[in-house]
Write a protein that holds these residues in place. Sequence first.
Motif, PDB file in Angstrom:
ATOM      1  N   VAL A   1      -0.679  12.256   3.102  1.00  0.00           N
ATOM      2  CA  VAL A   1      -0.588  13.619   2.596  1.00  0.00           C
ATOM      3  C   VAL A   1      -0.279  13.508   1.108  1.00  0.00           C
ATOM      4  N   TYR A   2      -0.959  14.318   0.320  1.00  0.00           N
ATOM      5  CA  TYR A   2      -0.810  14.255  -1.132  1.00  0.00           C
ATOM      6  C   TYR A   2      -0.183  15.531  -1.668  1.00  0.00           C
ATOM      7  N   LEU A   3       0.450  15.379  -2.813  1.00  0.00           N
ATOM      8  CA  LEU A   3       0.878  16.546  -3.587  1.00  0.00           C
ATOM      9  C   LEU A   3       0.417  16.305  -5.018  1.00  0.00           C
ATOM     10  N   GLN A   4      -0.656  16.984  -5.386  1.00  0.00           N
ATOM     11  CA  GLN A   4      -1.157  16.910  -6.760  1.00  0.00           C
ATOM     12  C   GLN A   4      -0.390  17.908  -7.606  1.00  0.00           C
ATOM     13  N   MET A   5       0.254  17.417  -8.643  1.00  0.00           N
ATOM     14  CA  MET A   5       1.097  18.259  -9.479  1.00  0.00           C
ATOM     15  C   MET A   5       0.531  18.277 -10.894  1.00  0.00           C
ATOM     16  N   ASN A   6       0.104  19.435 -11.324  1.00  0.00           N
ATOM     17  CA  ASN A   6      -0.451  19.609 -12.671  1.00  0.00           C
ATOM     18  C   ASN A   6       0.441  20.537 -13.491  1.00  0.00           C
ATOM     19  N   SER A   7       0.227  20.522 -14.787  1.00  0.00           N
ATOM     20  CA  SER A   7       0.988  21.402 -15.703  1.00  0.00           C
ATOM     21  C   SER A   7       2.481  21.293 -15.432  1.00  0.00           C
ATOM     22  N   LEU A   8       2.953  20.087 -15.342  1.00  0.00           N
ATOM     23  CA  LEU A   8       4.349  19.866 -14.969  1.00  0.00           C
ATOM     24  C   LEU A   8       5.297  20.393 -16.040  1.00  0.00           C
TER      25      LEU A   8
END
Length: 119
Positions: free
Chosen positions: A78-85
């Motif tokens: 399972v992934y958690l793509q985190m952008n604009s951190l």
Amino acid sequence: QVQLVESGGGLVQPGGSLRLSCAASVSILRFVIIHWYRQVPGKQREWVATIPTSGTPAYAESVKGRFTISRDNAKNLVYLQMNSLKPEDTAVYYCNGKTNQAGQLYDYWGQGTQVTVSS
């Protein structure tokens, strides 16, 4: 034995991206639901995102539009793509999975992975 192991955390500048992974020791199809949580020292653990076995993912308002949860059933990930951190995303991120065995829910947690957003 069911185990969840997070990885992918690290130090990133504001505006950057990271992808967290949650690896399961068993087929992730055994989990009826998988969540990502995060926790800052001294604060309560905060729900971040959810992905059910089937259905629509859900996100906390604070990450909606920036984070994406997904799953790869073949790889038991399972992934958690985190952008604009943002700096306020700094926390230890945990993967949580729930299984249903004969009508009883069992809870499994990973050890967490640190995400630090700082310039």
